[in-house]
Design a protein around this motif. Structure first.
Motif, short mmCIF file in Angstrom:
data_model
loop_
_atom_site.label_atom_id
_atom_site.label_comp_id
_atom_site.label_asym_id
_atom_site.label_seq_id
_atom_site.Cartn_x
_atom_site.Cartn_y
_atom_site.Cartn_z
N VAL A 130 21.43 40.25 38.13
CA VAL A 130 20.96 39.07 37.39
C VAL A 130 20.24 39.50 36.11
N GLY A 134 21.55 38.92 31.96
CA GLY A 134 20.76 38.35 30.88
C GLY A 134 20.84 39.13 29.58
N ARG A 165 24.78 30.53 43.54
CA ARG A 165 24.09 30.81 42.27
C ARG A 165 24.63 32.08 41.62
N LEU A 169 26.38 32.40 37.81
CA LEU A 169 25.80 33.24 36.76
C LEU A 169 26.77 34.34 36.34
N TRP A 172 30.00 32.90 34.61
CA TRP A 172 29.66 32.30 33.33
C TRP A 172 29.54 33.36 32.25
N ILE A 173 28.94 34.49 32.62
CA ILE A 173 28.65 35.55 31.67
C ILE A 173 29.80 36.54 31.51
N PHE A 212 20.40 30.74 28.98
CA PHE A 212 20.51 31.55 30.20
C PHE A 212 19.37 31.22 31.16
N MET A 215 20.04 27.97 32.81
CA MET A 215 21.06 28.11 33.85
C MET A 215 20.46 28.71 35.11
N GLU A 216 19.57 29.67 34.96
CA GLU A 216 18.89 30.24 36.13
C GLU A 216 18.11 29.16 36.88
N THR A 219 20.70 26.49 38.56
CA THR A 219 21.42 27.00 39.72
C THR A 219 20.48 27.29 40.89
N GLU A 264 27.23 24.72 33.19
CA GLU A 264 26.78 24.95 31.83
C GLU A 264 26.35 23.64 31.18
#
Length: 287
Positions: A130, A134, A165, A169, A172-173, A212, A215-216, A219, A264
């Motif tokens: 995680v 970032g 979650r 993440l 998405w990234i 970001f 989003m954290e 989720t 998102e």
């Protein structure tokens, strides 16, 4: 590698019993470590960063590749001592740093292009990932070994039991693929669970930091009570009905039914208006 003692001899000489408190699980099969490095793709000219090298099985495979340099971060002083012969054999290419990986900025350790290739300690694999997501723009790719259950969560599809979650993440990234499965018997000593390697390639359009962080939060709330409808699960964020309406999402849905794109939209809706507009414009320009 010629001139170096077998890994099992290194383990015995330095008393490297794998410690549960450090999440250690040593991979000594050099055929398997070579496969992990191959899964990381082209290494020529890249600066490899490894976390948790242990006795150095994966480190040897990285040094056998065309990587320009290898930087290994190890918390256990026993393993740091065990890697001394490897450093002596490759003084220009290998650097071992004794540190807690959770407290280290990987991007500051080596110039680009950087690739992270690691057999991660079980107990910190998720928070490490995680944190790296970032700052994903700093890495060309991340090829990481986790407990199989965690690896499957990273690549899980919406609607599946493993989707959560971490799935949102990561996907998405980055483009995320499960590239290798390893049975417990591959490790010394064998853990109670199987492991798997995930290869992540960060997307070109990375979100701004504020998005970001949003989003954290979204989720965490949504999957914190995944069996509840979103209008209930998102209550800690303030006004869930307004948030969901702005994102165009039915409030009676549950977290596991939402796509990454829908999450998102929720994250954008959770931002204050000026930040939301700025983040949306930046994402649109990137695309």
């Amino acid at each position: 590698m010629s001139g170096l003692p077998p890994l099992r001899e290194v383990v015995a000489r330095f008393g490297l019993d794998a410690r549960r408190s450090l999440g250690q699980h040593f991979l000594l099969d050099l055929n398997l470590t070579a496969r992990i490095v191959r899964a990381a793709g082209a290494m020529e000219g890249r600066h490899a960063i490894e976390v948790g090298p242990g006795p150095g099985g994966l480190t040897r495979a990285l040094l056998a590749s065309e990587a320009a340099t290898v930087t290994a971060i190890e918390r256990d002083p026993r393993c740091v001592a065990a890697l001394a012969d490897l450093v002596a054999a490759h003084p220009e290419r290998l650097r071992v740093i004794e540190a807690d990986a959770l407290a280290v900025d990987l991007a500051a350790l080596a110039p680009p292009p950087r690739k992270v290739v690691a057999n991660l300690p079980y107990n910190i694999g998720t928070p490490l990932l995680v944190g790296w997501l970032g700052q994903a723009a700093a890495f060309e790719s991340l090829t990481l070994m986790f407990q199989q259950e965690v690896a499957e969560r990273i690549v899980a599809a919406p609607g599946s039991e493993a989707y959560g979650r971490l799935s949102v993440l990561a996907q998405w990234i980055a483009e995320a693929r499960l590239v290798l499965r390893l049975p417990a018997a591959a490790f010394t000593p064998p853990p109670k669970v199987a492991s798997a390697v995930v290869h992540l390639v960060p997307r070109a359009d990375q979100p701004p930091r504020a998005l970001f962080a949003a989003m954290e939060r979204v989720t965490a709330a949504a999957f914190g009570q995944r069996r509840k409808m979103l209008r209930s699960a998102l209550r800690p964020l303030g006004e869930p009905d307004a948030l969901l309406a702005q994102a165009g999402i039915d409030p009676v849905r549950r977290a596991e039914t939402l796509s990454v794109a829908e999450f998102e939209r929720l994250a954008l809706s959770a931002l204050p208006a000026p930040s939301r507009d700025s983040a949306r414009d930046r994402r649109d320009r990137a695309r």
